[in-house]
Design a protein around this motif. Structure first.
Motif, PDB file in Angstrom:
ATOM      1  N   ARG A  62       1.191  -1.095   0.014  1.00  0.00           N
ATOM      2  CA  ARG A  62      -0.338   0.267  -0.095  1.00  0.00           C
ATOM      3  C   ARG A  62       0.721   1.129   0.062  1.00  0.00           C
ATOM      4  NH1 ARG A  62      -2.621   0.698   4.751  1.00  0.00           N
ATOM      5  NH2 ARG A  62      -2.478  -1.224   5.541  1.00  0.00           N
ATOM      6  N   LEU A  63       1.917   1.306   0.855  1.00  0.00           N
ATOM      7  CA  LEU A  63       2.931   2.619   0.625  1.00  0.00           C
ATOM      8  C   LEU A  63       3.099   2.389  -0.610  1.00  0.00           C
ATOM      9  CD1 LEU A  63       4.089   4.384   2.271  1.00  0.00           C
ATOM     10  CD2 LEU A  63       5.991   3.074   3.206  1.00  0.00           C
ATOM     11  N   GLY A  64       4.053   1.284  -0.989  1.00  0.00           N
ATOM     12  CA  GLY A  64       4.623   1.127  -2.568  1.00  0.00           C
ATOM     13  C   GLY A  64       3.583   1.917  -3.766  1.00  0.00           C
ATOM     14  N   LEU A  65       1.804   1.693  -3.543  1.00  0.00           N
ATOM     15  CA  LEU A  65       1.261   2.180  -4.580  1.00  0.00           C
ATOM     16  C   LEU A  65       0.823   4.116  -4.128  1.00  0.00           C
ATOM     17  CD1 LEU A  65      -1.087  -0.392  -4.685  1.00  0.00           C
ATOM     18  CD2 LEU A  65      -0.182   0.522  -6.864  1.00  0.00           C
ATOM     19  N   ALA A  66       1.217   4.282  -2.681  1.00  0.00           N
ATOM     20  CA  ALA A  66       0.296   5.279  -2.187  1.00  0.00           C
ATOM     21  C   ALA A  66       1.714   6.286  -3.106  1.00  0.00           C
ATOM     22  CB  ALA A  66       0.971   5.712  -0.944  1.00  0.00           C
ATOM     23  N   GLU A  67       3.195   5.855  -2.956  1.00  0.00           N
ATOM     24  CA  GLU A  67       4.153   6.928  -3.504  1.00  0.00           C
ATOM     25  C   GLU A  67       4.456   7.404  -4.649  1.00  0.00           C
ATOM     26  OE1 GLU A  67       7.400   4.332  -1.894  1.00  0.00           O
ATOM     27  OE2 GLU A  67       7.742   5.620  -0.267  1.00  0.00           O
ATOM     28  N   LEU A  68       3.625   5.893  -5.681  1.00  0.00           N
ATOM     29  CA  LEU A  68       3.552   6.434  -6.901  1.00  0.00           C
ATOM     30  C   LEU A  68       2.268   7.128  -7.084  1.00  0.00           C
ATOM     31  CD1 LEU A  68       3.616   2.721  -8.168  1.00  0.00           C
ATOM     32  CD2 LEU A  68       5.351   4.387  -8.581  1.00  0.00           C
ATOM     33  N   TYR A  69       1.230   7.224  -6.233  1.00  0.00           N
ATOM     34  CA  TYR A  69       0.132   7.867  -6.364  1.00  0.00           C
ATOM     35  C   TYR A  69       0.372   9.601  -6.302  1.00  0.00           C
ATOM     36  CZ  TYR A  69      -4.600   9.455  -5.362  1.00  0.00           C
ATOM     37  OH  TYR A  69      -6.021   9.928  -5.688  1.00  0.00           O
ATOM     38  N   GLY A  75       2.688  16.745  -9.783  1.00  0.00           N
ATOM     39  CA  GLY A  75       1.924  17.292 -11.091  1.00  0.00           C
ATOM     40  C   GLY A  75       0.479  17.684 -11.308  1.00  0.00           C
ATOM     41  N   TYR A  76      -0.439  17.070 -11.387  1.00  0.00           N
ATOM     42  CA  TYR A  76      -1.565  17.135 -11.200  1.00  0.00           C
ATOM     43  C   TYR A  76      -2.029  17.803 -10.192  1.00  0.00           C
ATOM     44  CZ  TYR A  76      -6.670  16.560 -10.923  1.00  0.00           C
ATOM     45  OH  TYR A  76      -8.300  16.119 -10.634  1.00  0.00           O
ATOM     46  N   MET A  79      -1.119  21.268 -11.815  1.00  0.00           N
ATOM     47  CA  MET A  79      -1.664  22.055 -12.862  1.00  0.00           C
ATOM     48  C   MET A  79      -2.949  22.590 -12.772  1.00  0.00           C
ATOM     49  SD  MET A  79      -0.640  19.276 -15.984  1.00  0.00           S
ATOM     50  CE  MET A  79      -1.689  17.560 -15.120  1.00  0.00           C
ATOM     51  N   GLN A  80      -3.610  21.827 -11.787  1.00  0.00           N
ATOM     52  CA  GLN A  80      -5.341  21.802 -11.246  1.00  0.00           C
ATOM     53  C   GLN A  80      -4.922  23.704 -10.636  1.00  0.00           C
ATOM     54  OE1 GLN A  80      -8.396  20.276 -11.776  1.00  0.00           O
ATOM     55  NE2 GLN A  80      -7.195  19.389 -12.745  1.00  0.00           N
ATOM     56  N   LYS A  81      -3.779  23.998  -9.234  1.00  0.00           N
ATOM     57  CA  LYS A  81      -4.051  24.914  -8.905  1.00  0.00           C
ATOM     58  C   LYS A  81      -3.479  26.471 -10.023  1.00  0.00           C
ATOM     59  CE  LYS A  81      -2.601  23.392  -4.731  1.00  0.00           C
ATOM     60  NZ  LYS A  81      -1.654  23.335  -3.586  1.00  0.00           N
ATOM     61  N   GLU A  82      -2.938  25.947 -10.715  1.00  0.00           N
ATOM     62  CA  GLU A  82      -2.096  27.254 -12.438  1.00  0.00           C
ATOM     63  C   GLU A  82      -3.581  27.333 -12.559  1.00  0.00           C
ATOM     64  OE1 GLU A  82       0.847  27.622 -15.479  1.00  0.00           O
ATOM     65  OE2 GLU A  82       1.005  25.802 -14.807  1.00  0.00           O
ATOM     66  N   LEU A 163      -5.169   8.081 -10.464  1.00  0.00           N
ATOM     67  CA  LEU A 163      -3.804   9.098 -10.458  1.00  0.00           C
ATOM     68  C   LEU A 163      -2.342   8.022 -10.425  1.00  0.00           C
ATOM     69  CD1 LEU A 163      -4.192  12.715  -8.510  1.00  0.00           C
ATOM     70  CD2 LEU A 163      -3.421  11.722 -10.929  1.00  0.00           C
ATOM     71  N   HIS A 164      -2.620   6.318 -10.375  1.00  0.00           N
ATOM     72  CA  HIS A 164      -1.368   5.795 -10.033  1.00  0.00           C
ATOM     73  C   HIS A 164      -0.872   5.452 -11.382  1.00  0.00           C
ATOM     74  CE1 HIS A 164      -4.199   1.844 -10.793  1.00  0.00           C
ATOM     75  NE2 HIS A 164      -2.370   1.162 -10.374  1.00  0.00           N
ATOM     76  N   LEU A 165      -2.441   5.794 -13.035  1.00  0.00           N
ATOM     77  CA  LEU A 165      -2.323   5.208 -13.603  1.00  0.00           C
ATOM     78  C   LEU A 165      -0.832   5.585 -14.532  1.00  0.00           C
ATOM     79  CD1 LEU A 165      -6.032   4.317 -14.416  1.00  0.00           C
ATOM     80  CD2 LEU A 165      -4.138   3.383 -13.681  1.00  0.00           C
TER      81      LEU A 165
END
Length: 216
Positions: A62-69, A75-76, A79-82, A163-165
């Motif tokens: 789960r930690l590994g997935l969360a780090e990728l996420y 980055g996402y 872009m949303q804030k900008e 977002l992990h994709l």
């Protein structure tokens, strides 16, 4: 625990839950199995036999997935804030900002969510035309929604995330998924909720989004 919701209540109150997930309470394997039983009864398309659901409980995974996420999320969200700044959206109470705040909270705490469900389908989307791609996803998406509805009825909260994709291949290596043959569709964090009193969410006037016979 069953909430005994009516079908209309279930459909109207199955929310994208981020800030109200209970990180401390264990989710019993048999409850997840019940939700997956419901998922497997969803209406199917031609690729129904290609369904797979990977239930991730191991804290290190789960930690590994969360780090990728989180890597993709950084980055996402920038872009949303900008985009929000360019649009002049500085109202902290706006729907956009509330959703952004809850998304940031989930990204920060994703590794604490006790169950990560990854729906998968046999086949890869690369090179498929629109019709074939729709067919690839056309069964696994309703099945995953059935899982989420069943979870809500049992006092669990879920949220559809993708977002992990951008790091799907790395996630496949982490989890032993045969990347060249199997497509990950989403990551569904699953946990009991803090309270069960969810309500229908605000939506646009249906006259603006429903069309009859012709678009205009």
């Amino acid at each position: 625990m069953r909430l005994n919701l009516t079908s209309d209540e279930l459909l109207a109150t199955t929310r994208a839950v981020r800030k109200r997930l209970d990180f401390e309470r264990e989710v019993e394997p048999e409850v997840i199995d019940e939700c997956l039983d419901a998922a497997l009864q969803a209406p199917t398309g031609s690729n129904a036999q290609g369904w797979h659901f990977l239930v991730v409980r191991d804290p290190k995974l789960r930690l590994g997935l969360a780090e990728l996420y989180r890597e993709a999320f950084s980055g996402y969200i920038a872009m949303q804030k900008e985009a929000a700044a360019k649009a002049g959206d500085t109202d902290d109470g706006s729907v956009q900002n509330r959703v952004r705040s809850s998304a940031e909270y989930l990204a920060e705490h994703l590794h604490e969510v006790p169950v990560h469900l990854i729906p998968c389908i046999y086949g890869r989307p690369e090179g498929l035309d629109q019709s074939m791609m729709a067919g690839l996803y056309g069964s696994i998406l309703p099945a995953t929604w059935s899982y989420m509805l069943a979870a809500r009825e049992r006092g669990l909260g879920t949220v559809w995330t993708t977002l992990h994709l951008p790091f799907e291949k790395q996630a496949a290596e982490l989890l032993g998924i045969p990347y060249d043959r199997v497509t990950q569709v989403a990551l569904i964090p699953t946990a009991y909720t803090l309270g069960t009193d969810f309500k229908p969410g605000p939506r646009r006037d249906k006259s603006k989004v429903i069309h009859h016979d012709r678009w205009s």
